[in-house]
Design a protein around this motif. Structure first.
Motif, PDB file in Angstrom:
ATOM      1  N   GLN A   1     -47.432  13.674  50.650  1.00 33.71           N
ATOM      2  CA  GLN A   1     -46.185  14.418  50.815  1.00 33.71           C
ATOM      3  C   GLN A   1     -45.071  13.474  51.273  1.00 33.71           C
ATOM      4  O   GLN A   1     -44.605  13.532  52.410  1.00 33.71           O
ATOM      5  CB  GLN A   1     -46.384  15.537  51.845  1.00 33.71           C
ATOM      6  CG  GLN A   1     -45.324  16.613  51.836  1.00 33.71           C
ATOM      7  CD  GLN A   1     -45.367  17.506  50.626  1.00 33.71           C
ATOM      8  OE1 GLN A   1     -44.320  17.832  50.076  1.00 33.71           O
ATOM      9  NE2 GLN A   1     -46.544  17.907  50.185  1.00 33.71           N
ATOM     10  N   PRO A   2     -44.644  12.537  50.392  1.00 33.05           N
ATOM     11  CA  PRO A   2     -43.566  11.615  50.778  1.00 33.05           C
ATOM     12  C   PRO A   2     -42.255  12.364  50.982  1.00 33.05           C
ATOM     13  O   PRO A   2     -41.862  13.173  50.145  1.00 33.05           O
ATOM     14  CB  PRO A   2     -43.483  10.652  49.588  1.00 33.05           C
ATOM     15  CG  PRO A   2     -44.068  11.412  48.443  1.00 33.05           C
ATOM     16  CD  PRO A   2     -45.112  12.312  49.017  1.00 33.05           C
ATOM     17  N   VAL A   3     -41.610  12.119  52.104  1.00 31.79           N
ATOM     18  CA  VAL A   3     -40.385  12.839  52.446  1.00 31.79           C
ATOM     19  C   VAL A   3     -39.382  11.880  53.071  1.00 31.79           C
ATOM     20  O   VAL A   3     -39.710  10.736  53.388  1.00 31.79           O
ATOM     21  CB  VAL A   3     -40.677  13.983  53.449  1.00 31.79           C
ATOM     22  CG1 VAL A   3     -41.512  15.074  52.815  1.00 31.79           C
ATOM     23  CG2 VAL A   3     -41.374  13.435  54.701  1.00 31.79           C
ATOM     24  N   ASP A   4     -38.158  12.354  53.248  1.00 32.08           N
ATOM     25  CA  ASP A   4     -37.144  11.604  53.976  1.00 32.08           C
ATOM     26  C   ASP A   4     -37.474  11.736  55.464  1.00 32.08           C
ATOM     27  O   ASP A   4     -37.315  12.804  56.058  1.00 32.08           O
ATOM     28  CB  ASP A   4     -35.756  12.173  53.677  1.00 32.08           C
ATOM     29  CG  ASP A   4     -34.637  11.358  54.311  1.00 32.08           C
ATOM     30  OD1 ASP A   4     -34.737  11.052  55.515  1.00 32.08           O
ATOM     31  OD2 ASP A   4     -33.669  11.038  53.609  1.00 32.08           O
TER      32      ASP A   4
ATOM     33  N   ARG B   1     -26.129  16.968  55.366  1.00 34.34           N
ATOM     34  CA  ARG B   1     -24.720  16.591  55.313  1.00 34.34           C
ATOM     35  C   ARG B   1     -24.582  15.098  55.569  1.00 34.34           C
ATOM     36  O   ARG B   1     -25.200  14.558  56.484  1.00 34.34           O
ATOM     37  CB  ARG B   1     -23.905  17.363  56.362  1.00 34.34           C
ATOM     38  CG  ARG B   1     -23.767  18.841  56.036  1.00 34.34           C
ATOM     39  CD  ARG B   1     -22.899  19.045  54.811  1.00 34.34           C
ATOM     40  NE  ARG B   1     -22.766  20.439  54.451  1.00 34.34           N
ATOM     41  CZ  ARG B   1     -23.526  21.061  53.572  1.00 34.34           C
ATOM     42  NH1 ARG B   1     -24.501  20.399  52.970  1.00 34.34           N
ATOM     43  NH2 ARG B   1     -23.340  22.331  53.286  1.00 34.34           N
ATOM     44  N   LEU B   2     -23.765  14.467  54.757  1.00 35.28           N
ATOM     45  CA  LEU B   2     -23.539  13.035  54.914  1.00 35.28           C
ATOM     46  C   LEU B   2     -22.604  12.788  56.093  1.00 35.28           C
ATOM     47  O   LEU B   2     -21.538  13.393  56.189  1.00 35.28           O
ATOM     48  CB  LEU B   2     -22.910  12.470  53.634  1.00 35.28           C
ATOM     49  CG  LEU B   2     -22.693  10.958  53.585  1.00 35.28           C
ATOM     50  CD1 LEU B   2     -24.030  10.229  53.621  1.00 35.28           C
ATOM     51  CD2 LEU B   2     -21.925  10.578  52.333  1.00 35.28           C
TER      52      LEU B   2
ATOM     53  N   LYS C   1     -30.946   2.694  43.738  1.00 34.11           N
ATOM     54  CA  LYS C   1     -32.063   3.614  43.504  1.00 34.11           C
ATOM     55  C   LYS C   1     -31.993   4.845  44.394  1.00 34.11           C
ATOM     56  O   LYS C   1     -32.879   5.694  44.352  1.00 34.11           O
ATOM     57  CB  LYS C   1     -33.384   2.874  43.713  1.00 34.11           C
ATOM     58  CG  LYS C   1     -33.601   1.761  42.687  1.00 34.11           C
ATOM     59  CD  LYS C   1     -34.941   1.071  42.874  1.00 34.11           C
ATOM     60  CE  LYS C   1     -35.127  -0.018  41.817  1.00 34.11           C
ATOM     61  NZ  LYS C   1     -36.418  -0.733  41.977  1.00 34.11           N
ATOM     62  N   SER C   2     -30.949   4.921  45.201  1.00 37.51           N
ATOM     63  CA  SER C   2     -30.723   6.111  46.018  1.00 37.51           C
ATOM     64  C   SER C   2     -29.237   6.177  46.344  1.00 37.51           C
ATOM     65  O   SER C   2     -28.520   5.171  46.261  1.00 37.51           O
ATOM     66  CB  SER C   2     -31.553   6.070  47.305  1.00 37.51           C
ATOM     67  OG  SER C   2     -31.168   4.974  48.108  1.00 37.51           O
TER      68      SER C   2
ATOM     69  N   TYR D   1     -30.065  11.820  50.636  1.00 34.84           N
ATOM     70  CA  TYR D   1     -29.259  10.642  50.320  1.00 34.84           C
ATOM     71  C   TYR D   1     -30.103   9.373  50.252  1.00 34.84           C
ATOM     72  O   TYR D   1     -29.743   8.423  49.569  1.00 34.84           O
ATOM     73  CB  TYR D   1     -28.140  10.476  51.354  1.00 34.84           C
ATOM     74  CG  TYR D   1     -27.038  11.490  51.191  1.00 34.84           C
ATOM     75  CD1 TYR D   1     -26.115  11.381  50.161  1.00 34.84           C
ATOM     76  CD2 TYR D   1     -26.928  12.577  52.052  1.00 34.84           C
ATOM     77  CE1 TYR D   1     -25.112  12.323  49.987  1.00 34.84           C
ATOM     78  CE2 TYR D   1     -25.927  13.526  51.893  1.00 34.84           C
ATOM     79  CZ  TYR D   1     -25.029  13.390  50.859  1.00 34.84           C
ATOM     80  OH  TYR D   1     -24.036  14.328  50.683  1.00 34.84           O
ATOM     81  N   SER D   2     -31.229   9.372  50.945  1.00 36.20           N
ATOM     82  CA  SER D   2     -32.056   8.160  50.953  1.00 36.20           C
ATOM     83  C   SER D   2     -33.280   8.263  50.043  1.00 36.20           C
ATOM     84  O   SER D   2     -34.067   7.329  49.959  1.00 36.20           O
ATOM     85  CB  SER D   2     -32.512   7.850  52.384  1.00 36.20           C
ATOM     86  OG  SER D   2     -33.240   8.929  52.923  1.00 36.20           O
ATOM     87  N   THR D   3     -33.439   9.395  49.354  1.00 39.51           N
ATOM     88  CA  THR D   3     -34.582   9.559  48.457  1.00 39.51           C
ATOM     89  C   THR D   3     -34.427   8.675  47.217  1.00 39.51           C
ATOM     90  O   THR D   3     -33.396   8.734  46.544  1.00 39.51           O
ATOM     91  CB  THR D   3     -34.704  11.023  47.985  1.00 39.51           C
ATOM     92  OG1 THR D   3     -34.815  11.879  49.113  1.00 39.51           O
ATOM     93  CG2 THR D   3     -35.929  11.202  47.096  1.00 39.51           C
ATOM     94  N   PRO D   4     -35.430   7.864  46.893  1.00 39.93           N
ATOM     95  CA  PRO D   4     -35.375   7.125  45.622  1.00 39.93           C
ATOM     96  C   PRO D   4     -35.223   8.113  44.472  1.00 39.93           C
ATOM     97  O   PRO D   4     -35.965   9.091  44.379  1.00 39.93           O
ATOM     98  CB  PRO D   4     -36.732   6.413  45.582  1.00 39.93           C
ATOM     99  CG  PRO D   4     -37.123   6.272  47.017  1.00 39.93           C
ATOM    100  CD  PRO D   4     -36.628   7.527  47.678  1.00 39.93           C
TER     101      PRO D   4
END
Length: 417
Positions: A7-10, A140-141, A300-301, A341-344
């Motif tokens: 379960q790869p996650v941020d 949210r960024l 890539k992200s 935002y950081s997910t490949p």
């Protein structure tokens, strides 16, 4: 407890979500960390113990990972009495028995995972299930200017100095801050923006103006209702009154018989877009460069896209990234629809579709605050699309076909999916 291999996650998003449910006193993450170094670094900094699990093809027993996680949970439940809640990042049905065992020990169990890879049995067993898609959707960024400003404020307070233009400038120069990294050509313009945001709070005022506009459209906005509105939205009454004066001065609101109503002119629609700034040419340029960068493998992200590569203010940059994220044109490497935002991620459409879906975001932003009459679409077409009729028609058609905008007679409504 992170079942990261399955379960790869941020990690940062999930950790922040876990903090909402109590103090984190420990944890473990199971995965092949040689291939997930950034996630490993973040987890390590959070104090989460990393448990190395070989790649699946090298495991004689692919259930070994599950067994280790289950055994560790039981040991923690038995030997660490202060733990009252277990937060499991997994959707595997194999952990259902573990959940019931932990609950028999009087522990509360929360699970977080992607919906499509989560078993019904696990969802039914836990006390609370959190879809990973929901926290990604609500991400949210953080504006880099705001982050810098917060760090600056903390530093100045510790140094016993006031938040002045002079002290801000000294700080930025002392730490060799490059203004171009934040989209500014000169240090003085960056300093002015930081000071303005903290002291005059224009970003906050944009949100307050939207609160008043929504109340004027969908409720009853009067002088007497301001105090109620202030408490309901946790906004200072003085700020509400200031925003009200601005809206009256700019010809966006008018007062008749002690009731404020909206004047649906171009300035009104421009105000709705203040929080999501967009300029047609710069967004087209941004999308073309981002598209090329993804297709060439340079990024890539989303968080690898650098503001310094574009002549954009931090608010424009933030707005454009948000629009891209919500365009539906990016998918995770594992084809998941919800990315942070950081997910490949990878682009799954051509450039024209990318433009259509990204520009569509701004139509939705307007419609999320108010219905729009057909003749008022001209304002949106001018403000967002610089009168590019083809792109505007393409966006509106896409939103209607996708069920996100409903047309009833000559009125358009936002119908979020």
């Amino acid at each position: 407890m992170f079942d990261f291999q399955n379960q790869p996650v941020d990690v940062q998003l999930v950790y922040s979500e876990a903090l909402k449910h109590g103090r984190i006193v420990g944890g473990k993450a199971y995965g092949s960390w040689s291939k997930n170094r950034m996630a490993a670094f973040i987890l390590y900094n959070y104090g989460i113990e990393l448990v190395e699990i070989p790649e699946a093809e090298f495991l004689p027993n692919k259930k070994g990972n599950d067994i280790r996680l289950a055994v560790d949970c039981i040991e923690m439940a038995l030997h660490n009495k202060i733990i009252d809640t277990f937060f499991l990042v997994t959707g595997d049905a194999d952990f259902t028995a573990l959940v019931y065992k932990l609950k028999s020990y009087g522990k509360r169990v929360i699970a977080l995972a992607r919906m499509r890879s989560t078993s019904y049995e696990l969802v039914s067993a836990v006390d609370l299930f959190i879809p990973y898609e929901d926290i990604v959707k609500n991400e949210r960024l953080v504006d880099p200017i705001d982050r810098l400003s917060e760090e600056l404020e903390i530093f100045l307070k510790r140094s016993g100095k006031e938040f002045t233009v002079e002290n801000i400038s000294r700080f930025l120069n002392a730490f060799n801050i490059n203004p171009s990294k934040y989209g500014y050509e000169t240090m003085s313009s960056l300093v002015d923006t930081i000071y303005e945001r903290k002291v005059e709070r224009p970003e906050k005022m944009k949100e307050i103006k939207l609160i008043l506009i929504r109340e004027a459209i969908f409720g009853t906005l009067t002088d007497e209702s301001l105090s109620v509105l202030s408490k309901a939205n946790h906004v200072n009454l003085s700020d509400l009154k200031t925003a009200l004066e601005i809206l009256l001065h700019d010809g966006i609101l008018e007062k008749q018989d002690n009731t404020y109503s909206v004047i649906r002119n171009k300035a009104f629609f421009a105000t709705l877009l203040e929080k999501y700034p967009v300029e047609y040419t710069s967004l087209v340029n941004f999308l073309e460069k981002v598209y090329k960068a993804f297709m060439n493998g340079k990024v890539k992200s989303l968080n690898q896209i650098q503001q310094s590569e574009f002549k954009l203010s931090s608010t424009e940059f933030k707005s454009y990234l948000e629009a891209v994220k919500r365009s539906g044109c990016l998918k995770g490497i594992d084809d998941t629809d919800y990315i942070s935002y950081s997910t490949p991620a990878k682009l799954v459409c051509d450039l024209e579709v990318f433009k259509t879906r990204t520009f569509s975001y701004y139509i939705k932003r307007v419609l999320s605050h108010t219905f729009v009459f057909r003749e008022e679409l001209e304002y949106i077409k001018e403000l967002v699309f610089s009168n590019d009729q083809t792109l505007f028609d393409s966006c509106l058609h896409y939103l209607i076909k996708n069920g996100e905008v409903t047309e009833l007679g000559n009125v358009y409504f936002y119908t979020p999916k």
